[in-house]
Every structure is written in C-alpha cells, then in structure tokens.
Design a protein around this motif. Structure first.
Motif, PDB file in Angstrom:
ATOM      1  N   UNK A  66       0.799  -1.224   0.000  1.00 48.57           N
ATOM      2  CA  UNK A  66       0.000   0.000   0.000  1.00 48.57           C
ATOM      3  C   UNK A  66       0.830   1.271   0.000  1.00 48.57           C
ATOM      4  N   UNK A  89      -0.369   3.588  -2.561  1.00 45.83           N
ATOM      5  CA  UNK A  89      -1.727   4.035  -2.260  1.00 45.83           C
ATOM      6  C   UNK A  89      -1.698   5.158  -1.225  1.00 45.83           C
ATOM      7  N   UNK A  90      -0.790   5.048  -0.276  1.00 41.74           N
ATOM      8  CA  UNK A  90      -0.691   6.087   0.753  1.00 41.74           C
ATOM      9  C   UNK A  90      -0.219   7.393   0.117  1.00 41.74           C
ATOM     10  N   UNK A  98      -0.586   8.222  -2.979  1.00 40.53           N
ATOM     11  CA  UNK A  98      -1.706   8.696  -3.798  1.00 40.53           C
ATOM     12  C   UNK A  98      -2.704   9.475  -2.924  1.00 40.53           C
TER      13      UNK A  98
END
Lengths: 348, 639
Positions: free
Chosen positions: A42, A45-46, A48
């Motif tokens: 992730x 994702x973090x 992002x």
C-alpha cells in the motif's frame, strides 16, 4: 443529524491546469503503480492519498463554476465503481464512473474539470448501517471425532488434533456442506496431506470449498474432489528441487536449486487471504515456466506459512487440472536440523 | 469451642492432637522452627533450652490466642516476634534481666511470660516476670511449658456468633456470615479473616474495628470488617442497624481503603455474598502456591526456548505478567490448544493491591485472556483443566458476579457464549458505546468479540469508536479495514471520519490530564502517572459533534485561554471544514459552554461566523499515518 454529502464541483480547466494538473499527474502515476503492486502493498496508495488530499486542499481556494449535489443512490453507485480518481476531465466522461451520473454528465462541458468531494459529517439524519441480519452466534465447541463434546478434551498430540480438525473440515466441505476450511494454526504437513487426500475424485464431483483465515479474510475457494492422482513419481522427468519460500530455513539451501517464492514478497503484514492470492498468482506463473521445458518432477521443501501453502497447492491443483501429466510435486517436510521427509506426490 | 478438661495435654504431641482435633477458632498458629533455628538461638543466647520447648517450637510453632502468645523460634511475618528476638530485646532493655530466662510471650505492658531454662534440661517452668521489678520474685504460671499451653487452650473461650456481633457492635449481620466464619481456611488466610474473638488481637473483630476506625475516610456505620484484603484495605460486610430497614446492599462485601483514596475508589463491590467471598478467597489462596510453581517453570522454559528473540507460535505456552506501577496484579500461562480449538490456561491468578481498584487485576487479566483467545483463533472456549484449581478460577467468577454475570466456577471451562459475555464486561465500554455495539451486533453488523478486541488491542479508543459508530454508516467498513484507497472519493469520506475520530481521541486524553497543565511555568512538562481527570462525553450525532463535560481547567489548543463556566466543551471535529460547519457550531452555542471547531494543525484560518478554532497538534499527513496503521490492524485482525 450528520449524514454523508457528496458534491461534484466544476472548475475552469485553465485554472485547474495552472494550479493542480501537476499534482494530478503525480497522483495518476501513483495510481497506476499501485494497480500493479502485489496484494497488500500500500505504499503507493498512501502516497496517492496524500497527493489527492493536496488536490482537495488546493481547490478550497479556487472558485468553482458550478456544483452538483449527488443523491444517495448516486453515491452508492460511485462507491461500488472500483478504483477511480475523484476528478474528471471532459474527454474522460465516457470512461469515468462520474460520467454515469446524469446530472454530472449534463453539467460537464468542454473546458471544465469536475471534482467529487465527500463530506461525511454534513447536517442530516445519520443513515443506519446497511445490516439486517441476525446476531452472529457464538462458535460451537469442537472436539476430535469420537470424543464426548461435554467431556474434557482427549489426550492427543497437538499434530493429531490439528489433523482431525483439518480433515474434519475437508471431509464436510468435500461432501458439499457449506463450511469453510480454516487453515490457520494448522501445520504445513497436516495441511498438505489433508489437501492431497481430498482433492482426489472424479472431475464431475468437483467441489469449491471456501477458505477463511482466522483474521477473517476469505480467500479464493479451493477446488476439491476434481483430480485423479497417483502415488508414484512417473519416470523420465526433469527433476528440480525448490524451497517453497526463500530465507525460511537456510539449512535447506544446499539441497535446493532455488526458491519458488521470495520471502520478501510473501511475508508481509496483510490479511492472510491477500497473501494466499499473491502466492497463488506467483506460483501459477512459476509452474507454467517450470513445465515449459517438459514434464517436471518438482521437490518442494516447504515450511509453515499456512496462506502460502494453501495458495501454492491451489495453483498446483489448477495446473494439474488444466495440464495433466506435465507436473509432479513431491512435498518435503522439514524435520529439524537438516532432515526432511517426503510426502505423497501430487501427480496426475 | 473450648478444650475439654479431659483433654489437658501432657506433652507436645497432645497439644498437636488438640489443635488438629478441636481446631479452637480463637487460636492461631505460626511457622514451626527448624532444628537449625533452635540450635542457633541456644548458642546465641547462651542458654540450654529445655527439650519440651524445642519440641514445641519445632512441631507446633508459634501459638497465639486472645491476650496470650507462645513465641516460636522461626521467623514468621505474621508474628514478628520470636522467643530469641524477644529475649534479646528484654536483655537489652534491662541489663538485670535474668540470664537463664527465655521470653516466650507478653502478658501486659511490662509483664513477660518466661521459660526458666535453669531448672532442667528437659522441662522448664513458666514464670510471670515484671520487667520493671526484677528484684521481686517472679510468679509461677505453670510447672511446665506444656501445662502453660494446656491452661491457655482450656481457657480459650468459644468465639461469639453473629448474635454477639449485634449485641457488641450494634449490627445485624446477613445470615450467610455465620457459615462464612465456619469455612475451613488455609493457615495463611485464617489470620486475615476477622471473627468475633475475645480480646483486641488480630484476627478479632475488636482489632479490625480499631483498624477501620483509623481509616483516612471514616467508614459507613453499617460495615463489619471481614477480611484483610491487602496491607491498606479491608473487605467489609454491609450489615444493617437493629430496627432499621436493611440497606440495598445488605450482605454485599465491599472494600474499604484505609488511605485517602478518591471517592470513586472507596467502597467498591468485592462480592455479592459473604459466604461465596470467603469460599473464593480460600480456594484462591489454596491454589496460589501451586500456581506460582507452575509459573516459575513456564518462565524458565520460555526463557530457554524463546528468550527475547523469537516470537512464539500460538500453541506455545506463554507466561504473562500484568503489572500496574511496577506492582504485579496478575499472572498467567496460556496457549492455543488444538485438542479443543481454544485457549488452554494453566496458570491464572490475580491480586488486589491498594493502589488498584477492586478486582481491576482480575478484570484486566480476563480481558487479556479473552483477547488472546480471540486473536489466536478457535472457538473462544477457555479451559482450566490444568489450572491449580482445575476449575474456572474462583477469583474470575467472583469478579464476574460483581459485573452482573453468573459464571459457574464449578466447571472446568468457559463456553464460547460465556466468554462473549465476559469479554463484553471486561472491556468496560461506556454505556452509550455499549448500546451502539449491542444494537449493531444484534443485526449481525459486527460480532461483539470484534468490537471488544478493537478496543482491547488499542486499534480505536472508546471515544473514537463511539464517534465512528454514531456518526456514519461507514463505521462498519472502517472496522473491516476500510475501502481501497484507489476508490478515492469513498476512501476520502472514510479518512475524514477517521481523522475526526482520531483528533477526538487525542483531545480527550489531553482534557483528562490532571490539573489541566501540560507545561509548567518553567517550561517543563508535568505528568502525574495514572492520574486522570474524569471527563464524560456525549456524541451529538445530529451535528457530527461531541460534548465533553467535567472540564475544570482552560481549554487546550485555542489561540486565547478560554474557560467554560459550566465545564462543558462542544467540538465539531473536521479535517477540512466546509461553509456549513461554522453555522452549525453557532447553533450549538449556549451561554455557558464553549463550542469550537477542531481541525488538524495544517488547516488554514476559518471563514464565516467567528467560532473558536482548536488546532490539533498533528498535521493531516501525521494523522493519516496513524489511521493507516489502525486500518491495517483492522484488516489483519479477526472479524
């Protein structure tokens, strides 16, 4: 009362490009990298999320040209639309989930950029969670087969008890009962031997058993009863010896040609079902490569990460169903120090 | 229960027989001495100690009744005197003290019972010696030590019963009390259970009332001391006044602290029934030594096999020590057991300590045990077959009674359904949160165990979980680990909720800091360990806000010092305020309380109507890191 409010704000594209487009570009790169990342990873994702938060923060100071308030059913539609950016350019209208919202599609014009923003604490009645079931009952107590359920547990070795628990689940699932297989806390030998016994059967009796880990995550179903396996290793096969995972027991390094899976990719903090899925995906690719050079007998020196064992043997089962006669897997169980014991081969 | 005249002892064995057979309730025994003890004492005192006393010290030990002692030779914490020690003291106090006397007891302020060691190597007479008048011939109390002890045993009066308590102390006792006094107690416990004995020595009621009278907070008049819980508190039975209506708590056992403790900690419930209390205490005391031995073995084995380097698998027995301010309040050894797919507990004992609330050690150890049963998987069955009591520990069942649960301590296991109830009780949620959890659980939204584990594992704090559940239906998704961050809008909604909850958690912790000061005038931080100002909260789900009550100091995190005249603070936690938020805050404002918007550090000045703006110490990115860890913990935790 607080309720969730969703609005779509429209901004002039020129202003957007001046102030925000760079951030959006970086966010889009993160988005794409995350889509390619292994399950459970992730980091992108973090990043992002942080970039999207900056986009949102920048728009606070910008004047929106118009605003569309989303209705509840439109919010639900967007919620289930899968991965997508919160912003939309006019030329993306047909591909982006926001384009499916009629009011947004109507308001969208060339030269505008739309941004979806949620306010989960807006004034309004709090909706009740969408649950309308019954209370989950406490789990029933469990005893090995043949034991009195009201009596203290029988004297058994831990491994024998695990075998009874695991094989009991497999037997019931193979008979068509809707009970999940729970591999957590079961040693890898018991897992492998049990699966080997219950994957056998006629192709038309195939059953897909649910797999649920103790952390609550549910993995892809395991195919039972669909394989016709033999106990001997067919001759004249290329022989390869692999550790299931690297860096688990250095003692085995002198015996193996390599490792099928990298420990760094597998041993990560994430739901066990995601590890299972990651291992399945990686193992399926590796097996395809391995048998590319002809029928292969693969000695697999395995250790005890349950989700890795289940994911790997799911890939083996699928492979044997799709390409019978190309692969033999001989599990080897670690017995401490430098001792290994061979299990029953998986070969069709 | 006095000793019959026909049973007058003629030797030390007779004394032992009487003590075993008659068990005089007013007489207590202490430790016996070893041969080495008596030899050393004889050498140190330069005395030939008569053989009958040596036999007494080595087989009977210390003996005490109302107003008399016969000291032993061994050191005994409960009887801080030994004959050797008392004799040395007497010689130091008076240089003329006859050298051939061995002090074996006190008879008054300046009178000692002494054994004449100069008469015979086998037997010595017992003399009444006045320390201040050593030139006056001592009075002979008995020809021999055995005779002296026999006289004391024969004269030991029967203890008075509950009727005497009413007569002497003006209290009507619950009917179970008489049976409680008859319960066979282990020696360690017998000296700590107060009974109606003559005299004012422990463990007489007279003595206990004297101790209770010295408490920093005067006890309620209807309390009858029953048991010395620890060094600084007594278990007391709630009695009634003759002719008056019994209080609602009649028959309950409560704990009275002797020190000046906070009011909320005083008079906490220990048990609902005096007989069950005593039985539980007896069972616990009896099992304790074996439990300690098992724990020591488990610690040794664990240190050898795992040390501090490897993390053991669930089936490895792990020793657990639970401490509060460096004082142990609970110890346990447990592991997951595949034979019944549950938690097997070999050692489990807890203790009451003066600085810890009643049963807090038991509650905390139960919470840890059930959280482990949940985390390790399995059915949540918890078995105690290999525990020293071989049954559900009496202390656990006792705490459960006080929490309103009836746990059968005659069974060797906690069934999963009972474990669920216990877990809910041990988690101690505020009522409003508990109601929300129960309602969601009733509709299958989440399991009770899951909600409890979320709190016990520290994934979310109670106020955070309360706010999440009250404010949004997304709470369930958040408790399952949240949606994928690439579904940005949905994830942003969840993240905003989580940030709001997280800021509230920190704010509550800040408000609970004692004396409201985080920094002193000198600029150094103050911290008072384990002191918390009690602050209550209510979630105003209508407005996505929380109202705190009981705040006595200045509000934190505001640009100007502000004090609430009615002690309330209403906050609207928002990670990025909208135009609607300031008007909403205005609606919540009243004349006395403070209403403020709470935002992360990096939110710019608010626009709109003036509303106090509290800034959380963290920026949004820092909050997000903590939230990401919480969501991950939720994903890998069991549902």
């Amino acid at each position: 009362m607080s309720r969730e409010q969703g609005v779509v704000l429209f901004f002039n594209e020129r202003d957007w490009n001046e102030r925000i487009a760079g951030l959006c570009q970086q966010a889009d790169q993160s988005f794409r990298r995350q889509l390619k990342a292994p399950p459970g990873e992730r980091k992108e994702a973090f990043r992002y999320g942080l970039l999207c938060e900056q986009v949102r923060q920048e728009t606070v100071a910008m004047r929106s040209t118009r605003l569309v308030v989303l209705k509840d059913h439109e919010l639900r539609l967007l919620d289930t639309a899968g991965p997508h950016h919160a912003w939309l350019r006019a030329d993306e209208l047909l591909q982006h989930p926001l384009g499916r919202i009629p009011t947004v599609a109507t308001a969208m014009e060339d030269g505008l950029v739309a941004l979806e923003v949620r306010n989960p604490l807006a004034r309004g009645r709090t909706a009740a969670p969408s649950v309308d079931g019954e209370e989950l009952p406490p789990a029933p107590t469990w005893r090995p087969e043949g034991s009195d359920e009201d009596a203290p547990p029988p004297k058994l070795r831990a491994r024998d008890a695990q075998r009874q628990l695991w094989e009991g689940q497999l037997r019931r699932a193979a008979a068509g009962e809707d009970i999940p297989l729970v591999p957590s806390n079961i040693t890898n030998e018991v897992l492998t031997t049990g699966l080997r016994t219950y994957v056998m059967g006629e192709p038309d009796t195939r059953v897909r058993a649910r797999v649920v880990y103790r952390d609550g995550s549910e993995a892809q179903a395991f195919p039972l009863c669909g394989l016709q396996l033999r106990d001997d290793v067919p001759p004249e096969r290329r022989v390869l010896r692999f550790a299931l995972m690297s860096m688990r027991h250095p003692d085995m390094d002198c015996r193996v040609d390599g490792a099928l899976l990298r420990n760094r990719l597998v041993s990560q903090t994430r739901p066990a079902a995601e590890t299972d899925a990651a291992v399945y995906e990686l193992a399926a690719k590796k097996l395809k490569t391995v048998v590319g050079a002809g029928p292969t007998a693969l000695w697999v020196y395995q250790t005890g990460l349950q989700s890795a064992v289940v994911g790997f043997y799911r890939a083996v089962t699928d492979h044997l169903q799709r390409s019978p006669g190309t692969l033999t897997v001989i599990p080897c169980f670690w017995r401490g120090a430098d001792k290994f014991e061979e299990g029953t081969p998986w070969t069709s | 229960m006095s000793v019959h005249a026909a049973q007058t002892p003629t030797n030390v064995d007779d004394i032992l027989r009487i003590l075993e057979a008659e068990r005089p309730a007013s007489v207590s025994r202490g430790k016996t001495a070893s041969q080495e003890d008596t030899t050393k004492a004889a050498r140190a005192l330069d005395l030939t100690i008569p053989e009958d006393y040596v036999a007494f010290a080595e087989s009977v030990g210390h003996l005490a009744g109302p107003g008399w002692h016969v000291f032993g030779m061994g050191h005994d914490e409960r009887f801080p005197r030994s004959a050797a020690g008392a004799t040395v003291l007497a010689r130091l106090a008076s240089p003329d003290f006859p050298h051939d006397l061995l002090v074996i007891g006190e008879l008054g302020a300046d009178r000692l019972a002494c054994l004449d060691c100069g008469l015979s190597p086998t037997r010595g007479g017992v003399l009444d010696v006045r320390v201040t008048e050593l030139d006056v011939p001592a009075r002979l109390l008995a020809e021999t030590l055995v005779g002296y002890v026999g006289d004391r045993l024969r004269d030991a009066p029967a203890p008075s019963g509950p009727g005497a308590v009413e007569h002497e102390f003006g209290l009507v006792t619950p009917p179970e009390l008489a049976a409680a006094w008859e319960v066979q107690l282990p020696p360690e416990l017998a000296v700590r259970v107060f009974r109606p004995l003559p005299g004012s020595e422990p463990p007489s009621l007279q003595y206990a009332f004297g101790v209770l009278a010295q408490a920093a907070q005067p006890p309620r008049g209807e309390l009858l001391p029953l048991h010395l819980v620890d060094a600084r508190s007594l278990a007391c039975v709630v009695c009634a006044r003759p002719g008056e209506e019994p209080p609602a708590a009649f028959g309950w056992v409560v704990r009275w602290h002797l020190d000046d403790v906070p009011r909320r900690a005083q008079s906490r419930l220990l048990d609902l029934d005096v007989l069950r209390y005593i039985k539980a205490a007896a069972r616990t005391d009896e099992a304790l030594p074996q439990g300690k031995r098992k724990l020591a073995k488990a610690v040794k084995k664990y240190a050898e096999e795992h040390g501090n380097t490897t993390h053991p698998r669930a089936h490895v027995y792990r020793p657990i020590r639970l401490a509060c301010q460096n004082v142990l309040v609970g110890e346990a050894v447990w592991a997951h057991d595949a034979r019944f797919d549950g938690l097997n507990v070999r050692v489990w004992h807890s203790s009451q300590e003066p600085h810890v609330n009643a049963h807090e050690g038991t509650r905390a150890l139960t919470a840890m045990m059930l959280a482990e049963a949940f985390r390790g998987g399995g059915t949540m069955e918890v078995r105690f077959d290999r525990h020293a009591e071989h049954l559900v520990p009496a202390a656990l069942a006792q705490w459960a009674r006080t929490a309103g649960l009836d746990v059968d301590d005659d069974q060797p296991a906690l069934e999963p359904a009972v474990a669920r109830e216990l877990m809910l009780a041990a988690t101690e949620m505020p009522t409003q949160l508990r109601n929300r959890v129960s309602e969601l659980a009733a509709h299958g939204g989440l399991s009770v165990e899951r909600a409890c584990y979320t709190l016990l594992a520290g994934i979310w704090k109670p106020i955070e979980l309360d706010f999440l559940l009250a404010s949004s239906p997304r709470a369930l998704d958040i408790l399952r680990g949240g949606t994928h961050p690439l579904n940005r809008a949905r994830h942003q909604a969840e993240l905003d909720l989580c940030r709001a909850a997280s800021m509230l958690g920190t704010l509550l912790a800040r408000l609970q800091q004692p004396r409201g000061a985080s920094v002193t005038e000198s600029g150094s931080a103050t911290a008072v360990e384990d002191e918390r100002t009690p602050i209550s909260w209510t979630v105003l789900a209508d407005h996505g806000a929380v109202r705190f009550s009981g705040i006595e100091h200045e509000m934190p995190w505001l640009p100007e010092p502000v004090r609430s005249s009615n002690g309330t603070l209403t906050v609207l936690p928002r990670s990025l305020p909208t135009d609607q938020d300031c008007p909403t805050a205005g609606e919540l404002a009243d004349d006395a309380g403070v209403v403020a918007l709470l935002t992360p550090q990096d939110v710019e000045e608010l626009t709109g109507p003036p509303v106090p703006h509290m800034r959380h110490p963290d920026r949004r990115s820092a909050l997000d890191r903590g939230i990401e860890a919480n969501l991950l913990a939720s994903r890998v935790g069991r549902r």
